[in-house]
Design a protein around this motif. Structure first.
Motif, PDB file in Angstrom:
ATOM      1  N   LEU A 158      -2.891  -8.249  -6.029  1.00  0.00           N
ATOM      2  CA  LEU A 158      -2.726  -7.056  -4.957  1.00  0.00           C
ATOM      3  C   LEU A 158      -2.718  -7.621  -3.671  1.00  0.00           C
ATOM      4  O   LEU A 158      -2.989  -7.038  -2.740  1.00  0.00           O
ATOM      5  CB  LEU A 158      -3.785  -5.916  -5.090  1.00  0.00           C
ATOM      6  N   GLU A 159      -2.045  -8.846  -3.322  1.00  0.00           N
ATOM      7  CA  GLU A 159      -1.981  -9.353  -2.188  1.00  0.00           C
ATOM      8  C   GLU A 159      -0.901  -8.745  -1.183  1.00  0.00           C
ATOM      9  O   GLU A 159      -1.122  -8.632  -0.064  1.00  0.00           O
ATOM     10  CB  GLU A 159      -1.672 -10.808  -2.391  1.00  0.00           C
ATOM     11  N   THR A 160      -0.026  -8.115  -1.948  1.00  0.00           N
ATOM     12  CA  THR A 160       1.285  -7.572  -1.275  1.00  0.00           C
ATOM     13  C   THR A 160       1.327  -6.091  -1.459  1.00  0.00           C
ATOM     14  O   THR A 160       0.542  -5.524  -2.172  1.00  0.00           O
ATOM     15  CB  THR A 160       2.702  -8.149  -1.639  1.00  0.00           C
ATOM     16  N   ASP A 161       1.842  -5.387  -0.301  1.00  0.00           N
ATOM     17  CA  ASP A 161       1.978  -4.049  -0.430  1.00  0.00           C
ATOM     18  C   ASP A 161       2.768  -3.479  -1.640  1.00  0.00           C
ATOM     19  O   ASP A 161       2.547  -2.359  -2.195  1.00  0.00           O
ATOM     20  CB  ASP A 161       2.353  -3.602   0.928  1.00  0.00           C
ATOM     21  N   GLU A 162       3.643  -4.246  -1.847  1.00  0.00           N
ATOM     22  CA  GLU A 162       4.596  -3.966  -3.156  1.00  0.00           C
ATOM     23  C   GLU A 162       3.762  -3.989  -4.441  1.00  0.00           C
ATOM     24  O   GLU A 162       3.863  -2.935  -5.143  1.00  0.00           O
ATOM     25  CB  GLU A 162       5.803  -5.015  -3.177  1.00  0.00           C
ATOM     26  N   ALA A 163       2.954  -4.960  -4.885  1.00  0.00           N
ATOM     27  CA  ALA A 163       2.069  -4.771  -5.650  1.00  0.00           C
ATOM     28  C   ALA A 163       1.053  -3.744  -5.653  1.00  0.00           C
ATOM     29  O   ALA A 163       0.759  -3.083  -6.886  1.00  0.00           O
ATOM     30  CB  ALA A 163       1.189  -6.229  -5.863  1.00  0.00           C
ATOM     31  N   CYS A 164       0.577  -3.397  -4.664  1.00  0.00           N
ATOM     32  CA  CYS A 164      -0.399  -2.430  -4.326  1.00  0.00           C
ATOM     33  C   CYS A 164       0.321  -0.801  -4.922  1.00  0.00           C
ATOM     34  O   CYS A 164      -0.354  -0.039  -5.556  1.00  0.00           O
ATOM     35  CB  CYS A 164      -1.101  -2.264  -3.215  1.00  0.00           C
ATOM     36  N   GLU A 165       1.464  -0.624  -4.646  1.00  0.00           N
ATOM     37  CA  GLU A 165       2.228   0.337  -4.811  1.00  0.00           C
ATOM     38  C   GLU A 165       2.564   0.461  -6.254  1.00  0.00           C
ATOM     39  O   GLU A 165       2.829   1.447  -6.789  1.00  0.00           O
ATOM     40  CB  GLU A 165       3.549   0.557  -4.089  1.00  0.00           C
ATOM     41  N   LYS A 166       2.801  -0.682  -6.897  1.00  0.00           N
ATOM     42  CA  LYS A 166       3.108  -0.760  -8.294  1.00  0.00           C
ATOM     43  C   LYS A 166       1.971  -0.330  -9.137  1.00  0.00           C
ATOM     44  O   LYS A 166       2.123   0.540  -9.971  1.00  0.00           O
ATOM     45  CB  LYS A 166       3.610  -2.186  -8.684  1.00  0.00           C
ATOM     46  N   TYR A 167       0.773  -1.064  -8.901  1.00  0.00           N
ATOM     47  CA  TYR A 167      -0.481  -0.575  -9.587  1.00  0.00           C
ATOM     48  C   TYR A 167      -1.250   0.737  -9.363  1.00  0.00           C
ATOM     49  O   TYR A 167      -1.889   1.161 -10.138  1.00  0.00           O
ATOM     50  CB  TYR A 167      -1.313  -1.925  -9.655  1.00  0.00           C
ATOM     51  N   TYR A 168      -1.028   1.140  -8.043  1.00  0.00           N
ATOM     52  CA  TYR A 168      -1.792   2.247  -7.448  1.00  0.00           C
ATOM     53  C   TYR A 168      -0.654   3.010  -6.901  1.00  0.00           C
ATOM     54  O   TYR A 168      -0.630   2.873  -5.412  1.00  0.00           O
ATOM     55  CB  TYR A 168      -2.875   1.686  -6.692  1.00  0.00           C
ATOM     56  N   PRO A 169       0.183   3.893  -7.483  1.00  0.00           N
ATOM     57  CA  PRO A 169       1.224   4.458  -6.798  1.00  0.00           C
ATOM     58  C   PRO A 169       0.786   5.845  -6.042  1.00  0.00           C
ATOM     59  O   PRO A 169       1.586   6.153  -5.189  1.00  0.00           O
ATOM     60  CB  PRO A 169       2.132   4.702  -7.931  1.00  0.00           C
ATOM     61  N   THR A 170      -0.395   6.385  -6.373  1.00  0.00           N
ATOM     62  CA  THR A 170      -0.739   7.595  -5.808  1.00  0.00           C
ATOM     63  C   THR A 170      -1.467   6.970  -4.483  1.00  0.00           C
ATOM     64  O   THR A 170      -2.382   6.274  -4.376  1.00  0.00           O
ATOM     65  CB  THR A 170      -1.926   8.124  -6.817  1.00  0.00           C
ATOM     66  N   GLU A 171      -1.106   8.042  -3.316  1.00  0.00           N
ATOM     67  CA  GLU A 171      -1.707   7.777  -2.148  1.00  0.00           C
ATOM     68  C   GLU A 171      -2.468   8.886  -1.335  1.00  0.00           C
ATOM     69  O   GLU A 171      -1.899   9.992  -1.561  1.00  0.00           O
ATOM     70  CB  GLU A 171      -0.662   6.922  -0.932  1.00  0.00           C
ATOM     71  N   ILE A 172      -3.959   8.980  -0.929  1.00  0.00           N
ATOM     72  CA  ILE A 172      -4.493  10.108  -0.916  1.00  0.00           C
ATOM     73  C   ILE A 172      -4.688   9.673   0.661  1.00  0.00           C
ATOM     74  O   ILE A 172      -5.307   8.794   1.115  1.00  0.00           O
ATOM     75  CB  ILE A 172      -6.040  10.083  -1.433  1.00  0.00           C
ATOM     76  N   ILE A 173      -4.464  10.794   1.630  1.00  0.00           N
ATOM     77  CA  ILE A 173      -4.618  10.711   2.810  1.00  0.00           C
ATOM     78  C   ILE A 173      -5.609  11.721   3.397  1.00  0.00           C
ATOM     79  O   ILE A 173      -5.383  12.965   3.190  1.00  0.00           O
ATOM     80  CB  ILE A 173      -3.241  10.789   3.915  1.00  0.00           C
ATOM     81  N   THR A 174      -6.830  11.399   4.346  1.00  0.00           N
ATOM     82  CA  THR A 174      -7.593  12.288   4.729  1.00  0.00           C
ATOM     83  C   THR A 174      -7.817  11.770   6.013  1.00  0.00           C
ATOM     84  O   THR A 174      -7.646  10.566   6.489  1.00  0.00           O
ATOM     85  CB  THR A 174      -9.032  12.255   3.939  1.00  0.00           C
ATOM     86  N   SER A 175      -8.618  12.745   7.008  1.00  0.00           N
ATOM     87  CA  SER A 175      -8.837  12.567   8.519  1.00  0.00           C
ATOM     88  C   SER A 175     -10.553  12.799   8.640  1.00  0.00           C
ATOM     89  O   SER A 175     -10.760  13.669   8.068  1.00  0.00           O
ATOM     90  CB  SER A 175      -8.123  13.225   9.319  1.00  0.00           C
ATOM     91  N   ASP A 176     -11.083  11.952   9.370  1.00  0.00           N
ATOM     92  CA  ASP A 176     -12.304  12.006   9.627  1.00  0.00           C
ATOM     93  C   ASP A 176     -12.415  12.255  11.287  1.00  0.00           C
ATOM     94  O   ASP A 176     -11.661  11.419  12.047  1.00  0.00           O
ATOM     95  CB  ASP A 176     -13.322  10.945   9.374  1.00  0.00           C
ATOM     96  N   TYR A 177     -13.459  13.004  11.738  1.00  0.00           N
ATOM     97  CA  TYR A 177     -13.549  13.417  13.485  1.00  0.00           C
ATOM     98  C   TYR A 177     -14.947  13.350  13.707  1.00  0.00           C
ATOM     99  O   TYR A 177     -15.843  13.390  12.817  1.00  0.00           O
ATOM    100  CB  TYR A 177     -12.904  14.890  13.534  1.00  0.00           C
TER     101      TYR A 177
END
Length: 325
Positions: free
Chosen positions: A143-162
């Motif tokens: 998982l050294e590259t962004d492409e590899a991360c998207e391949k093995y972990y395609p789902t992205e969760i976005i949250t915000s802290d305040y």
């Protein structure tokens, strides 16, 4: 009888005169006393007590005796309310006074009511990281590259802290959860892909091939996170499901143009196989047939524009083996 009565009266007079003389002699009469004033609303008179001056011996501030190379983690180990005698910094906060200066740190409510990060200094954070380092695992080399991360972990969760000054530390915007996933990572066939695109609507970006699902209905982040995961799971399984009425759809009932199910495919196969009768409906052996199929579908489904018309023009010339402009 008369003599006895006179004697009795004279004795009474003598006794009364003696009583009056005694009362006058025992009472000091002050002629300067005034008459009392009638007060309809009496005013309470409070006795003023003299305040004794107390000299308080205050201990010297600890901040003045602190050294610059001290162990700050031992002084401020965790999050706590601001204390002016412990922080050796000339902090100021609040509205300017008549002299044009902000209030200092002593008895400053503005500094005490907001969260601070005095316990998260760089040396302390480094010490914490060293302490929890033994519980961490090494980052995988795959998982050294962004492409590899998207391949093995395609789902992205976005949250915000305040972090802000408020009676409650719960920020309403912190409950919003956004889920992003590429459509190509779901590995859907043509039927399922078309169905899921109709279900998500404008949540799909055709330029980036990303589906974005946002949830903010629930009061907590955990509930919204579970909801977006449920929506993605439901979309995936519903799009792959074949309903009984879908098998009965004809060419006229299709929501989009499908060249494979259209009579134009049979016309092309018959034209390229003439004068022979085509044995099967396979068109892949015909030169430039796939290019022609793509050009026709783009022209009808996406609408007419200069690019689609030019692609259709070149595809027709190539499939019919026509030369020239």
């Amino acid at each position: 009888m008369l003599s006895l009565m006179r004697l009795y009266e004279t004795n009474n007079i003598r006794i009364a005169s003696k009583i009056v003389k005694r009362s006058l002699s025992s009472t000091n009469i002050d002629n300067n006393i005034e008459f009392r004033v009638l007060e309809l609303v009496p005013v309470k008179k409070t006795a003023k007590k003299k305040q004794s001056e107390i000299n308080l011996l205050l201990a010297p501030s600890k901040a003045k005796n602190m050294s610059f190379d001290q162990d700050w983690q031992a002084v401020w180990p965790a999050a706590r309310t601001f204390h002016p005698d412990v922080v050796p910094l000339p902090l100021r906060q609040g509205y300017k006074n008549t002299k044009g200066e902000h209030p200092d740190k002593y008895a400053n409510a503005e500094l005490m009511k907001i969260p601070n990060f005095l316990h998260l200094t760089p040396p302390v954070i480094k010490r914490h990281c060293e302490a929890i380092k033994k519980f961490c695992t090494k980052w995988p080399n795959e998982l050294e590259t962004d492409e590899a991360c998207e391949k093995y972990y395609p789902t992205e969760i976005i949250t915000s802290d305040y972090c802000y000054s408020s009676p409650s530390i719960r920020e309403p915007l912190a409950r919003i959860v956004t889920l992003r996933v590429k459509l190509s990572s779901l590995h859907l066939d043509a039927h399922a892909k078309d169905k899921i695109l109709r279900l998500v609507g404008d949540r799909y970006n055709p330029q980036t091939d990303v589906i974005t699902i946002t949830a903010d209905r629930a009061p907590t982040r955990k509930q919204n996170l579970d909801y977006v995961k449920y929506l993605l799971t439901a979309l995936f399984h519903v799009s792959r499901r074949y309903e009984p009425w879908e098998t009965e759809k004809s060419e006229a009932d299709m929501e989009y143009y499908d060249w494979v199910r259209n009579k134009r495919k049979e016309t092309l196969i018959a034209l390229c196989s003439w004068p022979k009768v085509p044995e099967d409906s396979n068109y892949e052996h015909i030169p430039h047939a796939v290019e022609y199929k793509t050009a026709v579908e783009d022209l009808i489904n996406k609408g007419e524009n200069q690019d689609s018309l030019n692609n259709y023009k070149h595809a027709v010339k190539n499939v019919l083996n026509l030369k020239g402009s």
